[in-house]
Design a protein around this motif. Structure first.
Motif, PDB file in Angstrom:
ATOM      1  N   ASP A  54     -50.931   5.286  47.825  1.00 38.78           N
ATOM      2  CA  ASP A  54     -50.341   5.968  46.671  1.00 38.78           C
ATOM      3  C   ASP A  54     -49.480   7.155  47.095  1.00 38.78           C
ATOM      4  O   ASP A  54     -48.598   7.583  46.342  1.00 38.78           O
ATOM      5  CB  ASP A  54     -51.447   6.455  45.721  1.00 38.78           C
ATOM      6  N   ASN A  55     -49.763   7.714  48.281  1.00 43.32           N
ATOM      7  CA  ASN A  55     -49.005   8.906  48.699  1.00 43.32           C
ATOM      8  C   ASN A  55     -47.889   8.590  49.702  1.00 43.32           C
ATOM      9  O   ASN A  55     -47.435   9.459  50.442  1.00 43.32           O
ATOM     10  CB  ASN A  55     -49.950   9.990  49.250  1.00 43.32           C
ATOM     11  N   GLY A  56     -47.435   7.293  49.729  1.00 43.16           N
ATOM     12  CA  GLY A  56     -46.169   7.020  50.401  1.00 43.16           C
ATOM     13  C   GLY A  56     -46.206   6.474  51.813  1.00 43.16           C
ATOM     14  O   GLY A  56     -45.170   6.458  52.499  1.00 43.16           O
ATOM     15  N   TYR A  57     -47.375   5.999  52.271  1.00 43.30           N
ATOM     16  CA  TYR A  57     -47.450   5.402  53.614  1.00 43.30           C
ATOM     17  C   TYR A  57     -47.452   3.880  53.512  1.00 43.30           C
ATOM     18  O   TYR A  57     -48.074   3.312  52.600  1.00 43.30           O
ATOM     19  CB  TYR A  57     -48.721   5.853  54.346  1.00 43.30           C
ATOM     20  N   ILE A 320     -53.785   6.128  59.792  1.00 46.16           N
ATOM     21  CA  ILE A 320     -53.787   7.579  59.629  1.00 46.16           C
ATOM     22  C   ILE A 320     -52.440   8.069  59.104  1.00 46.16           C
ATOM     23  O   ILE A 320     -51.390   7.771  59.693  1.00 46.16           O
ATOM     24  CB  ILE A 320     -54.057   8.290  60.988  1.00 46.16           C
ATOM     25  N   GLY A 321     -52.472   8.825  58.017  1.00 49.90           N
ATOM     26  CA  GLY A 321     -51.295   9.539  57.536  1.00 49.90           C
ATOM     27  C   GLY A 321     -51.431  11.006  57.907  1.00 49.90           C
ATOM     28  O   GLY A 321     -52.479  11.608  57.671  1.00 49.90           O
ATOM     29  N   ALA A 372     -43.376   6.455  56.023  1.00 52.77           N
ATOM     30  CA  ALA A 372     -44.157   7.671  55.774  1.00 52.77           C
ATOM     31  C   ALA A 372     -43.296   8.629  54.960  1.00 52.77           C
ATOM     32  O   ALA A 372     -42.063   8.571  55.016  1.00 52.77           O
ATOM     33  CB  ALA A 372     -44.566   8.328  57.095  1.00 52.77           C
ATOM     34  N   PRO A 373     -43.918   9.531  54.187  1.00 57.88           N
ATOM     35  CA  PRO A 373     -43.129  10.534  53.480  1.00 57.88           C
ATOM     36  C   PRO A 373     -42.335  11.393  54.472  1.00 57.88           C
ATOM     37  O   PRO A 373     -42.721  11.517  55.648  1.00 57.88           O
ATOM     38  CB  PRO A 373     -44.190  11.377  52.752  1.00 57.88           C
TER      39      PRO A 373
END
Length: 499
Positions: A54-57, A320-321, A372-373
Motif C-alpha cells: 500500500d505504501n508504494g513498493y 524490506i522497504g 520504491a517511493p
C-alpha cells in the motif's frame, strides 16, 4: 506442427500458472487446443508473483536474475513478438558484486575485456585461463541450451545424436564442477565467484557435474539483465501472449482431484467446479500432484523415491522497504564474507539452520525508481537454507538481525531504524503457497543422478494423457529451464494426439 483433431478441439487443463504452466498453455493454444489454466493463488505467476504494498513498493517475490535472455526472446518470437514489445531490458553494469571478508568487494563488469583485467589483477595468468574456461563453457551452453534442455528425457535413445555423442567428453558430465574450477583458478575469491551459481543449483560443487559451468558463461559472458518493472512484467507479457492464443486463466481455483477412466485423465475437479478434458499438464509441484491429486495406483513414484531425492535449497527471504537511500549496494550483491563450503554443508550434508550464512541482496531500486517511493530503497534479501526445517518467527528474527548486523556494517546505514515495510517468507510459505515439496525453493539438485532422463519423468507412466512440467522435471530449476519445460511438455501432449 499441425494437430490432427477428430471431432472437436482437444481440451487441455494446465495445473499451475508459473513460467512452465503459461509456456505450455501458450504453445498448446497456438496449435488450436482449447486450454484452461488453473491457479490456486489469487495471482498468476507462481514463484514469480509480485508483492505490491500500500505504501508504494513492488517486490519480485521470487526470481530476480534475468540470465539467458535468448530463451525469453525465443518464447516471444515463437508467437510473432519480441520481448521489447512488452518490457524494457537493462544490461546491469556491474552485473553483480561479491562481498568478501573485511568488506572487500569484487564487482563483475559487463564488459568482458574489463572482466579479464579484473581476473588478472587478482591472479596472474588467470585472464587466459578464464578465456579457456568460458570457451569450454560456451560449447556446453550451446549444446545444453540448444539441444539437451529440449529432450523430454523419456528414452536414452534421445541422446543417440552424433553431435551429442561426439561431444560427450567435452560436456564433462562426469567431472565435478569443483575440480573443473580449481583446475583453472587458485585464488579463493575467483573460486567463490565461479562456484556461486552452484549454491542455487542445489548441490555441493564437488557433486555437481562440470557441465553446469555453462551457467558461468551465461552470467559472465551473456550478462545479467533486468526487466524494467520486475519479473512480474515478464509473467504479464507471457499471459498476454497466451490469452491472444485463446488461453483462459482461472485464479483462486486449486485442483483437488482428477477424473480417471480407461487409463486416461478425463477431467479435473477444482474449487470452481468439475470439467471434462482430453489431457492434463501438471505444472504445479510434481510431488503434490502425485501424493495429493493422483490415486496411489496412478502415481509414477513412491514416497520412498521422493524421500531419496536430493533437493535444491529452500530460502529465508525478507522483503524490506527502507525510507532512506542505502549506499554501497549494486542491483545484485552477494555476501560471501563467510565460508561457502560450511554453508553448503549445512544445507546439503547436515541439514540445519546455518551457523555463519552467506546471503544475497537484490536492490532493484538502484536500477528502477518505480519499484520504491522516491528517495526510498527496495531490498530483497535471500539466505539459502536447507528444505524441511522448522522456521518459527523467532528464528527468522534471529537471522534477520544477524544479516542486518553485517549489511548495516557494510553499507554504513542503520537500516533497522528506517524500516518502512518488512515481511519474511520461508519454508512454511513455500509449502502453503506452492505446495512445494519440503518447502524447497529451487526444485531438485542438479547432481549427476538427477540430470536429464534421471529426473522425474515428464510423462505419467500409467495415464497416457497426463504430462508434467516445471522445476522438478526436465530440464530443471530456473526461469529459462521452466519456460523450456512448458514447451517440451506441450510438444509431448501434441505428439500424443498425433500418434
Amino acid at each position: 506442427m499441425s494437430t490432427k483433431f477428430n471431432e472437436k478441439q482437444p481440451r487441455i487443463a494446465i495445473i499451475g500458472s508459473g513460467f512452465a504452466g503459461i509456456s505450455a498453455a501458450a504453445y498448446l493454444a497456438k496449435q488450436g487446443y482449447e486450454v484452461d489454466v488453473y491457479e490456486k493463488n489469487e495471482d498468476i505467476g507462481g514463484r514469480a508473483r509480485q508483492l505490491i504494498t500500500d505504501n508504494g513498493y513492488i517486490f519480485d517475490m521470487g526470481p530476480s536474475w534475468y540470465w539467458m535472455p535468448e530463451v525469453f526472446e525465443q518464447f516471444f518470437n515463437d508467437f510473432g513478438f519480441k520481448a521489447s514489445d512488452f518490457y524494457e531490458l537493462d544490461l546491469l553494469d556491474p552485473g553483480f558484486s561479491i562481498v568478501f571478508k573485511n568488506n572487500e568487494v569484487l564487482s563483475i563488469p559487463a564488459n568482458f575485456e574489463e572482466l579479464l583485467k579484473l581476473f588478472e589483477r587478482i591472479e596472474a595468468g588467470s585472464a587466459e585461463k578464464l578465456k579457456s574456461f568460458l570457451e569450454e563453457a560456451e560449447y556446453k551452453y550451446k549444446i545444453g541450451i540448444g539441444k539437451l534442455v529440449y529432450k523430454p528425457g523419456i528414452s536414452l535413445m534421445e541422446f543417440a545424436d552424433a553431435e551429442l555423442i561426439k561431444g560427450m567428453f567435452k560436456l564433462q558430465v562426469f567431472t565435478s564442477f569443483s575440480t573443473h574450477v580449481k583446475k583453472h583458478f587458485k585464488d579463493p575469491r575467483l573460486i567463490a565467484l565461479m562456484e556461486f551459481p552452484v549454491l542455487f543449483l542445489g548441490a555441493m560443487p564437488e557433486e555437481t557435474p562440470a557441465l553446469y559451468s555453462m551457467m558461468n558463461y551465461a552470467g559472465l559472458k551473456l550478462g545479467s539483465w533486468y526487466p524494467k518493472g520486475g519479473f512480474g512484467k515478464v509473467i504479464q507479457a507471457m499471459k498476454v501472449v497466451a490469452e491472444q492464443q485463446g488461453v483462459k486463466f482461472h485464479t483462486n481455483a486449486p485442483v483437488t482431484a482428477l477424473k480417471i477412466a480407461e487409463e486416461q485423465v478425463k477431467g479435473v475437479h477444482s474449487s470452481i467446479g468439475s470439467k471434462d478434458y482430453d489431457g492434463v499438464i501438471a505444472a504445479a509441484d510434481y510431488h503434490h500432484i502425485e501424493s495429493q491429486i493422483l490415486p496411489p495406483n496412478y502415481r509414477n513414484y513412491s514416497e520412498k523415491y521422493w524421500e531419496n531425492r536430493v533437493l535444491a535449497p529452500s530460502s529465508l527471504i525478507f522483503y524490506i522497504g527502507v525510507n532512506t537511500r542505502v549506499n554501497q549496494l549494486n542491483h545484485h550483491t552477494l555476501f560471501f564474507d563467510e565460508d561457502l563450503k560450511q554453508h553448503a554443508q549445512e544445507i546439503y550434508k547436515t541439514p540445519k539452520w546455518p551457523s555463519k550464512p552467506l546471503f544475497y541482496v537484490c536492490c532493484p531500486s538502484v536500477t528502477d525508481p518505480n519499484v520504491a517511493p522516491e528517495g526510498h530503497e527496495n531490498l530483497f534479501i535471500l539466505m539459502p537454507l536447507a528444505p524441511d526445517v522448522a522456521d518459527p518467527e523467532a528464528i527468522r528474527e534471529q537471522y534477520f538481525d544477524l544479516i542486518m548486523d553485517r549489511l548495516e556494517a557494510f553499507t554504513g546505514t542503520q537500516i533497522r531504524n528506517h524500516l518502512d515495510y518488512k515481511r519474511s517468507y520461508c519454508v512454511r510459505e513455500f509449502i502453503e503457497d506452492y505446495n512445494s515439496y519440503k518447502g524447497n525453493a529451487y526444485g531438485l539438485a542438479n547432481t549427476l543422478m538427477q540430470t536429464a532422463h534421471l529426473k522425474p519423468s515428464i510423462k505419467n507412466k500409467k495415464l497416457n494423457n497426463l504430462f508434467y512440467a516445471g522445476q522438478l522435471t526436465v530440464p530443471g530449476p530456473g526461469v529459462p529451464p521452466s519456460i523450456i519445460s512448458g514447451n517440451v511438455a506441450a510438444k509431448q501432449m501434441i505428439k500424443y494426439f498425433n500418434r
